[in-house]
Design a protein around this motif. Structure first.
Motif, PDB file in Angstrom:
ATOM      1  N   VAL A 196      -2.787   2.724  -5.675  1.00  0.00           N
ATOM      2  CA  VAL A 196      -1.415   2.377  -4.578  1.00  0.00           C
ATOM      3  C   VAL A 196      -2.526   2.116  -3.017  1.00  0.00           C
ATOM      4  N   HIS A 197      -3.071   2.642  -2.936  1.00  0.00           N
ATOM      5  CA  HIS A 197      -4.263   3.174  -1.952  1.00  0.00           C
ATOM      6  C   HIS A 197      -5.115   1.786  -1.798  1.00  0.00           C
ATOM      7  N   ARG A 198      -5.153   1.151  -2.366  1.00  0.00           N
ATOM      8  CA  ARG A 198      -5.879   0.215  -2.818  1.00  0.00           C
ATOM      9  C   ARG A 198      -4.583  -1.053  -2.313  1.00  0.00           C
ATOM     10  N   HIS A 199      -3.852  -1.517  -2.626  1.00  0.00           N
ATOM     11  CA  HIS A 199      -2.417  -2.232  -2.649  1.00  0.00           C
ATOM     12  C   HIS A 199      -1.879  -1.570  -0.622  1.00  0.00           C
ATOM     13  N   LEU A 200      -2.049  -0.499  -0.307  1.00  0.00           N
ATOM     14  CA  LEU A 200      -2.026  -0.569   1.296  1.00  0.00           C
ATOM     15  C   LEU A 200      -2.570  -0.591   1.978  1.00  0.00           C
ATOM     16  N   GLY A 201      -3.874  -0.510   1.573  1.00  0.00           N
ATOM     17  CA  GLY A 201      -5.664  -1.213   2.183  1.00  0.00           C
ATOM     18  C   GLY A 201      -5.072  -3.035   2.406  1.00  0.00           C
ATOM     19  N   GLY A 218      11.503  -4.949 -16.066  1.00  0.00           N
ATOM     20  CA  GLY A 218      10.578  -6.015 -15.692  1.00  0.00           C
ATOM     21  C   GLY A 218      10.106  -6.712 -14.589  1.00  0.00           C
ATOM     22  N   ALA A 219       9.002  -5.911 -14.101  1.00  0.00           N
ATOM     23  CA  ALA A 219       8.135  -6.351 -13.276  1.00  0.00           C
ATOM     24  C   ALA A 219       6.400  -5.888 -14.199  1.00  0.00           C
ATOM     25  N   GLY A 220       6.374  -6.500 -15.693  1.00  0.00           N
ATOM     26  CA  GLY A 220       5.199  -6.120 -15.896  1.00  0.00           C
ATOM     27  C   GLY A 220       4.715  -4.617 -15.615  1.00  0.00           C
ATOM     28  N   VAL A 221       3.301  -4.130 -15.717  1.00  0.00           N
ATOM     29  CA  VAL A 221       2.932  -2.454 -15.993  1.00  0.00           C
ATOM     30  C   VAL A 221       2.518  -2.609 -15.099  1.00  0.00           C
ATOM     31  N   SER A 222       1.245  -3.185 -14.060  1.00  0.00           N
ATOM     32  CA  SER A 222       0.769  -2.775 -12.432  1.00  0.00           C
ATOM     33  C   SER A 222       1.650  -2.657 -12.048  1.00  0.00           C
ATOM     34  N   LEU A 223       2.303  -1.041 -11.448  1.00  0.00           N
ATOM     35  CA  LEU A 223       3.254  -1.279 -10.446  1.00  0.00           C
ATOM     36  C   LEU A 223       2.754  -0.214  -8.732  1.00  0.00           C
ATOM     37  N   GLY A 224       1.007  -0.442  -9.407  1.00  0.00           N
ATOM     38  CA  GLY A 224       1.246   0.243  -7.618  1.00  0.00           C
ATOM     39  C   GLY A 224       1.610  -1.261  -6.516  1.00  0.00           C
ATOM     40  N   GLY A 225       1.985  -2.333  -6.231  1.00  0.00           N
ATOM     41  CA  GLY A 225       1.804  -2.866  -5.233  1.00  0.00           C
ATOM     42  C   GLY A 225       3.451  -2.448  -5.004  1.00  0.00           C
ATOM     43  N   TYR A 226       4.735  -2.560  -5.522  1.00  0.00           N
ATOM     44  CA  TYR A 226       5.881  -2.305  -5.647  1.00  0.00           C
ATOM     45  C   TYR A 226       5.857  -1.065  -4.412  1.00  0.00           C
ATOM     46  N   ILE A 227       4.797   0.472  -5.507  1.00  0.00           N
ATOM     47  CA  ILE A 227       4.650   1.894  -5.358  1.00  0.00           C
ATOM     48  C   ILE A 227       4.037   1.607  -3.586  1.00  0.00           C
ATOM     49  N   ALA A 228       3.037   0.861  -3.444  1.00  0.00           N
ATOM     50  CA  ALA A 228       2.816   0.790  -1.901  1.00  0.00           C
ATOM     51  C   ALA A 228       3.255   0.119  -1.553  1.00  0.00           C
ATOM     52  N   ALA A 229       4.523  -0.603  -1.195  1.00  0.00           N
ATOM     53  CA  ALA A 229       5.975  -1.417  -0.560  1.00  0.00           C
ATOM     54  C   ALA A 229       6.669   0.454  -0.075  1.00  0.00           C
ATOM     55  N   CYS A 230       6.927   1.250  -1.174  1.00  0.00           N
ATOM     56  CA  CYS A 230       7.858   2.148  -0.612  1.00  0.00           C
ATOM     57  C   CYS A 230       7.141   2.918  -0.211  1.00  0.00           C
ATOM     58  N   GLU A 231       5.940   3.219  -0.370  1.00  0.00           N
ATOM     59  CA  GLU A 231       5.056   4.240   0.949  1.00  0.00           C
ATOM     60  C   GLU A 231       5.709   3.396   2.127  1.00  0.00           C
ATOM     61  N   ARG A 232       4.977   2.991   2.405  1.00  0.00           N
ATOM     62  CA  ARG A 232       5.622   2.088   3.864  1.00  0.00           C
ATOM     63  C   ARG A 232       7.102   1.462   4.124  1.00  0.00           C
ATOM     64  N   VAL A 233       7.964   1.593   3.599  1.00  0.00           N
ATOM     65  CA  VAL A 233       9.235   2.094   3.319  1.00  0.00           C
ATOM     66  C   VAL A 233       9.477   4.056   4.423  1.00  0.00           C
ATOM     67  N   LEU A 234       9.058   4.312   3.561  1.00  0.00           N
ATOM     68  CA  LEU A 234       8.481   5.870   4.410  1.00  0.00           C
ATOM     69  C   LEU A 234       8.195   5.793   5.537  1.00  0.00           C
ATOM     70  N   GLU A 235       6.985   5.232   5.510  1.00  0.00           N
ATOM     71  CA  GLU A 235       6.134   5.375   6.614  1.00  0.00           C
ATOM     72  C   GLU A 235       6.499   5.011   7.985  1.00  0.00           C
ATOM     73  N   ASP A 236       7.769   3.901   7.565  1.00  0.00           N
ATOM     74  CA  ASP A 236       8.254   3.057   8.697  1.00  0.00           C
ATOM     75  C   ASP A 236       9.905   4.213   9.181  1.00  0.00           C
ATOM     76  N   ALA A 237      10.388   4.602   8.046  1.00  0.00           N
ATOM     77  CA  ALA A 237      11.857   5.968   8.454  1.00  0.00           C
ATOM     78  C   ALA A 237      10.801   6.997   9.145  1.00  0.00           C
ATOM     79  N   GLY A 238       9.745   7.144   9.487  1.00  0.00           N
ATOM     80  CA  GLY A 238       9.260   7.914  10.016  1.00  0.00           C
ATOM     81  C   GLY A 238       9.163   9.548   9.513  1.00  0.00           C
ATOM     82  N   LEU A 239       9.177   9.568   8.182  1.00  0.00           N
ATOM     83  CA  LEU A 239       9.186  10.603   7.415  1.00  0.00           C
ATOM     84  C   LEU A 239       7.958  11.205   6.796  1.00  0.00           C
ATOM     85  N   SER A 240       8.081  12.031   6.616  1.00  0.00           N
ATOM     86  CA  SER A 240       6.921  13.077   6.351  1.00  0.00           C
ATOM     87  C   SER A 240       7.397  12.905   4.850  1.00  0.00           C
TER      88      SER A 240
END
Lengths: 102, 102, 102, 102
Positions: free
Chosen positions: A95-100, B14-36
């Motif tokens: 996940v950190h790689r993707h964020l970077g 239905g999106a394969g087995v490498s999920l890191g990119g999706y999780i990174a996108a969610c981290e950005r959502v939380l960051e943008d929302a100003g949530l801890s």
């Protein structure tokens, strides 16, 4: 042999609202079992062989009952994969790689 | 107002087995929302006001669908309490205190 | 011996979005194990002895991998109690009793 | 608008071991909200529009606190899909079709 990664969250019921002592006892169970484990605010991530991990989860229930909780409710997330070996640290690193790259 | 602590784990299907990119996108959502929030190997712990936290969870589903996943499966652990204010850090600290007393 | 009630939800990853065939295979595993089990839209409730139940959960992971899923993600709710014996049916009946008293 | 299917499991903490009355109160919240819902031994499956479903989940926390539980712990499984519309009944029917073909 099947390697598993688990997120374990043990909730004693009928034991009041201060659960830290029970969770600490479960941490000791994981430590005594020689399992790789890491506490976070909503559970503990564990990795190891399937049977060793689930023997420890059972032991956590036994210990929490022995401490006086009449009821134990646990939630688990459980992952296995056959395509490659992935540690708990690999998951966060991916996940950190993707964020970077953003 | 109701404060909530959440453990969020988003799984695109239905999106394969490498999920890191999706999780990174969610981290950005939380960051943008100003949530801890704090990523761990099996999810992300979040704290904030109920409505802000769940608006962000909904936004995660929308973003992961927009990235191409036809199906999204999420697990949540959700905690509220009225007896006192407890942060995510307090939860871990309470367990560590008990371990130190062992 | 420790009796356990479990809610099992097995999610194959990297296996498309139509998961019914995988879930059906897991139902057969539970049936073959002679465990009491009941499918619902988001999982399967199971009751039995701890070791028999978790051996079946492990077998579900093996079977779903054998069917071609490279990654399996499972969520479990797990309950034990020492105060009394409670079946899955008792849990629903207790709620219905309270609703009838409303 | 985003349709969601949810498996909701509300656990009051610090409220004893008999939880049926609390769960019954949550059932009434879902009923009053006009949401399609079905109780099972380890939770309640719900389907509806995202915002209506999560407003009801929040209401459940409020009601259980009002009944005297100082702490509420909830687990949720949450599913959305953009490829097609699938009801809770469709999910079970799909598994049964596969079992019939065995």
């Amino acid at each position: 042999m099947m390697k598993v990664t688990v997120d374990l969250c043990v909730i004693p019921l009928g034991a009041g609202v201060s659960l830290g002592g029970y969770i600490a006892a479960c941490e000791r169970v994981l430590e005594d079992a020689g399992l790789s484990h890491e506490l976070h605010p909503y559970g503990t991530n564990i990795e190891g062989e399937w049977d060793a991990v689930f023997a420890a989860v059972r032991r956590c229930h036994e210990v929490v009952h022995d401490m006086g909780a009449p009821r134990v409710f646990t939630t688990l997330k459980v992952g296995t994969r056959t395509d490659r070996d992935q540690s708990l640290q690999d998951k966060v690193a991916s996940v950190h790689r993707h964020l970077g790259q953003a």
